[in-house]
Write a protein that holds these residues in place. Structure first.
Motif, PDB file in Angstrom:
ATOM      1  N   LYS A 275       0.889  -1.088  -0.037  1.00  0.00           N
ATOM      2  CA  LYS A 275      -0.016  -0.010  -0.039  1.00  0.00           C
ATOM      3  C   LYS A 275       0.770   1.255   0.166  1.00  0.00           C
ATOM      4  CE  LYS A 275      -2.559   2.251   2.923  1.00  0.00           C
ATOM      5  NZ  LYS A 275      -2.373   3.408   2.268  1.00  0.00           N
ATOM      6  N   LEU A 310      -5.204   0.353   5.360  1.00  0.00           N
ATOM      7  CA  LEU A 310      -4.166  -0.319   6.004  1.00  0.00           C
ATOM      8  C   LEU A 310      -4.917  -1.206   7.084  1.00  0.00           C
ATOM      9  CD1 LEU A 310      -1.520  -1.611   5.219  1.00  0.00           C
ATOM     10  CD2 LEU A 310      -0.615   0.543   6.790  1.00  0.00           C
ATOM     11  N   GLY A 314      -5.460  -5.199   7.815  1.00  0.00           N
ATOM     12  CA  GLY A 314      -5.054  -5.774   8.626  1.00  0.00           C
ATOM     13  C   GLY A 314      -6.368  -6.486   9.529  1.00  0.00           C
ATOM     14  N   VAL A 333       1.889  -8.287   3.625  1.00  0.00           N
ATOM     15  CA  VAL A 333       1.339  -7.014   3.592  1.00  0.00           C
ATOM     16  C   VAL A 333       2.424  -5.885   3.769  1.00  0.00           C
ATOM     17  CG1 VAL A 333      -0.138  -5.246   4.496  1.00  0.00           C
ATOM     18  CG2 VAL A 333      -1.059  -7.467   4.182  1.00  0.00           C
ATOM     19  N   VAL A 334       2.851  -4.918   2.960  1.00  0.00           N
ATOM     20  CA  VAL A 334       3.704  -3.986   3.315  1.00  0.00           C
ATOM     21  C   VAL A 334       2.971  -2.480   3.094  1.00  0.00           C
ATOM     22  CG1 VAL A 334       5.895  -2.875   2.278  1.00  0.00           C
ATOM     23  CG2 VAL A 334       5.460  -5.408   1.935  1.00  0.00           C
ATOM     24  N   GLY A 335       3.274  -1.846   4.299  1.00  0.00           N
ATOM     25  CA  GLY A 335       2.615  -0.610   4.222  1.00  0.00           C
ATOM     26  C   GLY A 335       3.693   0.650   4.286  1.00  0.00           C
ATOM     27  N   LEU A 351       3.044  -0.491  12.283  1.00  0.00           N
ATOM     28  CA  LEU A 351       3.286  -1.486  11.925  1.00  0.00           C
ATOM     29  C   LEU A 351       2.455  -2.700  12.658  1.00  0.00           C
ATOM     30  CD1 LEU A 351       5.998  -3.524  10.538  1.00  0.00           C
ATOM     31  CD2 LEU A 351       5.825  -4.359  12.862  1.00  0.00           C
ATOM     32  N   LYS A 354      -1.610  -1.902  12.857  1.00  0.00           N
ATOM     33  CA  LYS A 354      -2.261  -2.342  11.311  1.00  0.00           C
ATOM     34  C   LYS A 354      -1.841  -3.847  10.805  1.00  0.00           C
ATOM     35  CE  LYS A 354      -2.897   2.368  10.527  1.00  0.00           C
ATOM     36  NZ  LYS A 354      -3.204   3.438   9.636  1.00  0.00           N
ATOM     37  N   CYS A 356       1.151  -5.044   9.632  1.00  0.00           N
ATOM     38  CA  CYS A 356       1.688  -5.314   8.653  1.00  0.00           C
ATOM     39  C   CYS A 356       2.886  -6.407   8.905  1.00  0.00           C
ATOM     40  CB  CYS A 356       2.294  -3.973   7.907  1.00  0.00           C
ATOM     41  SG  CYS A 356       1.006  -2.621   7.735  1.00  0.00           S
ATOM     42  N   ASP A 357       3.459  -6.779   7.882  1.00  0.00           N
ATOM     43  CA  ASP A 357       4.551  -7.553   7.676  1.00  0.00           C
ATOM     44  C   ASP A 357       5.865  -6.630   7.864  1.00  0.00           C
ATOM     45  OD1 ASP A 357       3.433 -10.498   7.892  1.00  0.00           O
ATOM     46  OD2 ASP A 357       2.204  -9.583   6.034  1.00  0.00           O
ATOM     47  N   ILE A 359       6.935  -2.283   7.249  1.00  0.00           N
ATOM     48  CA  ILE A 359       6.551  -1.092   6.872  1.00  0.00           C
ATOM     49  C   ILE A 359       7.768  -0.169   6.415  1.00  0.00           C
ATOM     50  CG2 ILE A 359       6.215   1.158   8.255  1.00  0.00           C
ATOM     51  CD1 ILE A 359       3.818   0.151   8.150  1.00  0.00           C
TER      52      ILE A 359
END
Length: 417
Positions: A275, A310, A314, A333-335, A351, A354, A356-357, A359
């Motif tokens: 994202k 995002l 999550g 998931v990358v933010g 991270l 949300k 994420c894997d 950030i």
């Protein structure tokens, strides 16, 4: 390596840096894989390693002088350019990178590079400050935009005494990149990736809106890199500067609400979600159907929160894990976190909240890292903290590195490959 390059011709360009000695090992590795290796050396390269060494290893004469024509029936640089399945420049100095970027052809290597239609792979090697100089960064970005591929420089002790980024990648790493390019192997082949790009538009009326300075360039670079690595790419675009890249599936989504719907509808089929879009945090609470007329000297505008995309991703992952109904594994998931202060603290907080894997955080107040630039400076965080800090470089180079980290951490390839 377990791969054959039989029947493939690699034109190896060697330029005048101390790392030129590594080109001998690179040449030997390519020959052992069955490649036909034709070597071009600049005058500077011959000061570091003798042409006879490369001639012996490649079993072909080494080209050094554009005016030294041995066969009247052939123009040597055109013959080399036409014979290549791939042209590799290793090491590539700042000088030859500048020549490539600006179309200068004043020696055998630069002339051949200008004449070839084959793919080009560049392995830069230079002092860390040279590598980070705005002129070099701009030249690398320009070459990336033209489709030139890169093997990223390593970090460590440099010949000049500095410790930093700028070392030539190890020969085996360069050979791996060559094999992947020539064998057709694509590290993201079979993967479906979903990427968002640009700045969302939140309308007040048909002609006025709230947005931000995002250009979409980082999202575009990520989409291009994933496409070139074999992924099936869906790019959800808000407002961007310039057209999106070719060869990817484009979904237009102007507002945060439209982007949220587009992302969630495609989330169950994605192997990775990045994202990179800059989504407006607020929108006008009332959207007028016609243009608002000029009124009093002051106008108070009431805003409301937009949906947090995002966070929605999550939440979807959490619910899918709890229900056990979703396929396994769930999307990686990358933010992105664009910050102006407390970058690390804000990135790690985002991270965790949300789910994420990874950030990818950047200080958009820094020169070369803000919205609209062709370059970026980012720090990548995982659950354990900082994973890697990437210095000023082209957004395409950042994208290439991010996909490598995703592949490693998602278990799609072995670390260090």
């Amino acid at each position: 390596m377990g791969q054959s390059l039989a029947g493939r011709t690699v034109v190896l360009g060697i330029t005048g840096g101390i790392a030129a000695y590594k080109a001998a090992t690179l040449c030997s590795r390519l020959v052992s894989l069955g490649a036909e290796v034709r070597v071009i050396m600049t005058e500077g390269a011959t000061k570091f390693i003798a042409p006879l060494t490369l001639q012996t290893l490649s079993r072909h004469p080494v080209a050094t002088d554009v005016f030294d024509e041995h066969d009247a029936a052939r123009v040597q640089h055109i013959d080399l350019a036409d014979s290549a399945d791939l042209v590799v420049v290793a090491p590539a100095t700042a000088n030859v990178i500048a020549k490539m970027a600006h179309g200068i052809a004043d020696d055998m290597l630069s002339t051949t590079l200008l004449a070839t239609t084959a793919p080009v792979l560049v392995a830069p090697a230079m002092n860390v400050h040279m590598l980070e100089h705005p002129a070099v960064v701009a030249n690398l970005a320009l070459l990336a935009d033209r489709g030139v591929r890169f093997v990223e420089s390593g970090t460590g002790q440099l010949a000049c005494g500095y410790v930093g980024k700028g070392r030539l990648a190890e020969p085996d790493e360069i050979v791996l990149a060559i094999v992947e390019l020539l064998s057709g192997k694509k590290p993201l082949a079979g993967k479906r990736v979903l990427i968002t790009a640009g700045g969302t538009v939140e309308r007040l009326d048909p002609v006025r809106y709230i947005t931000n300075d995002s250009s979409g360039k980082m999202g575009f670079a990520l989409a291009e890199a994933a496409r070139d690595q074999g992924a099936d790419v869906t790019l959800v675009c808000a407002r961007t500067d310039g057209p999106p890249p070719a060869g990817v599936r484009i979904v237009k989504a102007e507002s945060a609400e439209e982007m949220r719907a587009a992302v969630l509808a495609r989330l169950p089929e994605a192997d990775a979600v990045v994202k990179a879009a800059a989504v407006a945090d607020y929108r006008p609470s009332v959207r007028h159907g016609s243009k608002m007329k000029k009124g009093p000297d002051r106008l108070t505008l009431e805003l409301e929160r937009t949906p947090d995309i995002l966070q929605a991703i999550g939440d979807w992952k959490r619910e899918a894990e709890a229900s056990g109904a979703a396929r396994s594994p769930l999307p990686f998931v990358v933010g992105f976190a664009a910050e102006t202060d407390d970058v690390e603290r804000n990135a790690l907080d985002k991270l965790a909240r949300k789910r994420c894997d990874l950030i990818v955080a950047n200080d958009v107040s820094r020169e070369g890292a803000g919205f609209g630039a062709d370059t970026n400076i980012v720090s990548v965080y995982g659950a354990e903290g900082l994973i890697e800090a990437l210095p000023l470089q082209s957004k395409r180079a950042v994208a290439e590195r991010l996909w490598k980290l995703v592949r490693e951490r998602a278990g799609w390839e072995e670390p260090g490959r």
